[in-house]
Design a protein around this motif. Structure first.
Motif, PDB file in Angstrom:
ATOM      1  N   SER A   1      25.806  12.685  21.779  1.00 47.46           N
ATOM      2  CA  SER A   1      24.808  12.509  22.836  1.00 47.46           C
ATOM      3  C   SER A   1      23.814  11.419  22.490  1.00 47.46           C
ATOM      4  O   SER A   1      23.132  10.892  23.370  1.00 47.46           O
ATOM      5  CB  SER A   1      24.063  13.828  23.083  1.00 47.46           C
ATOM      6  OG  SER A   1      23.471  14.302  21.882  1.00 47.46           O
ATOM      7  N   ALA A   2      23.714  11.075  21.194  1.00 47.39           N
ATOM      8  CA  ALA A   2      22.807  10.018  20.754  1.00 47.39           C
ATOM      9  C   ALA A   2      23.278   9.504  19.407  1.00 47.39           C
ATOM     10  O   ALA A   2      23.982  10.195  18.665  1.00 47.39           O
ATOM     11  CB  ALA A   2      21.370  10.532  20.654  1.00 47.39           C
ATOM     12  N   ALA A   3      22.893   8.272  19.093  1.00 41.66           N
ATOM     13  CA  ALA A   3      23.251   7.687  17.806  1.00 41.66           C
ATOM     14  C   ALA A   3      22.206   6.662  17.400  1.00 41.66           C
ATOM     15  O   ALA A   3      21.611   5.995  18.249  1.00 41.66           O
ATOM     16  CB  ALA A   3      24.629   7.019  17.869  1.00 41.66           C
ATOM     17  N   THR A   4      21.992   6.569  16.099  1.00 40.79           N
ATOM     18  CA  THR A   4      21.148   5.526  15.530  1.00 40.79           C
ATOM     19  C   THR A   4      21.970   4.739  14.531  1.00 40.79           C
ATOM     20  O   THR A   4      22.659   5.324  13.685  1.00 40.79           O
ATOM     21  CB  THR A   4      19.904   6.125  14.849  1.00 40.79           C
ATOM     22  OG1 THR A   4      19.069   6.711  15.850  1.00 40.79           O
ATOM     23  CG2 THR A   4      19.116   5.047  14.117  1.00 40.79           C
ATOM     24  N   MET A   5      21.885   3.421  14.634  1.00 42.77           N
ATOM     25  CA  MET A   5      22.698   2.527  13.806  1.00 42.77           C
ATOM     26  C   MET A   5      21.792   1.598  13.016  1.00 42.77           C
ATOM     27  O   MET A   5      20.945   0.915  13.595  1.00 42.77           O
ATOM     28  CB  MET A   5      23.629   1.692  14.693  1.00 42.77           C
ATOM     29  CG  MET A   5      24.645   2.525  15.461  1.00 42.77           C
ATOM     30  SD  MET A   5      25.221   1.734  16.998  1.00 42.77           S
ATOM     31  CE  MET A   5      23.916   2.236  18.125  1.00 42.77           C
ATOM     32  N   ASN A   6      21.956   1.600  11.716  1.00 41.68           N
ATOM     33  CA  ASN A   6      21.280   0.647  10.849  1.00 41.68           C
ATOM     34  C   ASN A   6      22.341  -0.301  10.295  1.00 41.68           C
ATOM     35  O   ASN A   6      23.294   0.139   9.652  1.00 41.68           O
ATOM     36  CB  ASN A   6      20.551   1.351   9.713  1.00 41.68           C
ATOM     37  CG  ASN A   6      19.356   2.142  10.215  1.00 41.68           C
ATOM     38  OD1 ASN A   6      18.543   1.623  10.974  1.00 41.68           O
ATOM     39  ND2 ASN A   6      19.252   3.397   9.811  1.00 41.68           N
TER      40      ASN A   6
END
Length: 330
Positions: free
Chosen positions: A209-214
């Motif tokens: 439902s959500a993602a954070t990418m570094n």
């Protein structure tokens, strides 16, 4: 060839939205539609004055009256339809995400390259006047060397496992629908990625439902990117340089305003309005490229599409959501 004749495969919401912008593109004519749902095709044709409704995908692809095919189906179907169109000598504009696997993207790119057929990912944001203005500011060196990008694209959608955005069978999830925008923006500014780290949240059916990418890049830059269907967010994008920064004002994927900030200098505000809903600009790019005999767009080259898919696939694997291309009967 004085104008380019377009056909759309798929008759869902994105086909409807894009079709409305053909009215602003004098060098393009929308002449045909095909989808698995004849009634949806009829509705789309009536609404936008499309003269021909084909009974199936192959009939449109093999039509002598179509020069370029806009592939507007769900993500897992893009590869097979694009390959069939390229095999028939048709140019293709493939909705993002281009495919659902890196291998699928590479297969389509190789086929188009070998056949000498035009192909482009429908990353409409890259062609918007405000985004072009931001790229020009960067190219002129106004903010020095670009070393960072930070952005988010969150679009709250109630959880509905029957909706394509949440359905794993249709490539649902935040990464392919929203993450593609932030990753493509960062890639266009920073180039090829070196390391990708991704974490996320999940819906009850296991779709992210959500993602954070570094992301760190070979050229030394870094990006911090977020996307999500389960929260609201501004949709900001900031480009960091050694002499200042550029803010692409919300929502960044269809902006009309950017602000340029430099040390000791008052901020500069640049406004650049889009035509129609904003999709006209990518339609102009494809039509102009074809009229000029080009097989790629310099603004959205196929190498960028491959690199973006490489990052997206890495994210999906880290989230435990590897994808498979669907087999499509053409």
């Amino acid at each position: 060839m004085e104008s380019i004749r377009w056909g759309i495969i798929g008759a869902g919401s994105i086909a409807d939205t894009v079709a409305g912008d053909f009215a602003f593109v004098p060098q393009a004519e929308l002449v045909a539609v095909a989808s698995r749902d004849p009634e949806r095709s009829r509705r789309l044709a009536r609404k936008h004055g499309i003269p021909v409704i084909h009974r199936d995908y192959r009939a449109l692809i093999e039509s002598d009256g179509v020069d370029v095919v806009h592939i507007a189906t769900t993500h897992p179907h893009h590869r097979d339809i694009a390959l069939a169109a390229i095999s028939a000598g048709k140019a293709v504009l493939v909705e993002k995400a281009f495919t659902v696997t890196l291998a699928g993207t590479e297969e389509v790119v190789a086929a188009a390259t070998e056949a000498g057929v035009f192909a482009m990912e429908a990353m409409w944001t890259r062609f918007l006047p405000a985004v072009e203005a931001a790229r020009e500011v960067v190219a002129w060196g106004r903010i020095g060397q670009v070393l960072g990008v930070q952005g988010d694209l969150c679009a709250f959608r109630p959880y509905d496992p029957t909706n394509r955005l949440w359905d794993p069978a249709t490539g649902g999830g935040a990464v392919l629908d929203l993450g593609v925008y932030v990753v493509s923006m960062a890639q266009g500014l920073l180039g090829a990625a070196r390391d990708v780290h991704c974490v996320g949240r999940y819906a009850p059916n296991g779709v992210e439902s959500a993602a954070t990418m570094n992301i760190s890049y070979i050229g030394g830059g870094t990006a911090a990117l977020t996307c999500g269907f389960d929260v609201h967010g501004p949709g900001r994008m900031t480009i960091f340089g050694t002499k200042g920064w550029v803010e692409i004002q919300p929502r960044f994927h269809h902006p009309t305003t950017i602000s340029v900030h430099r040390s000791g200098v008052l901020p500069r505000i640049i406004e650049a309005k889009q035509i129609g809903r904003g999709y006209a600009h990518e339609l102009m790019e494809v039509s102009d490229c074809l009229l000029a005999g080009q097989t790629q767009s310099a603004t959205m080259p196929l190498a960028d599409t491959v690199e973006v898919m490489r990052v997206l696939e890495s994210c999906l694997k880290q989230l435990g959501r590897p994808q498979e291309e669907a087999k499509v009967e053409i």
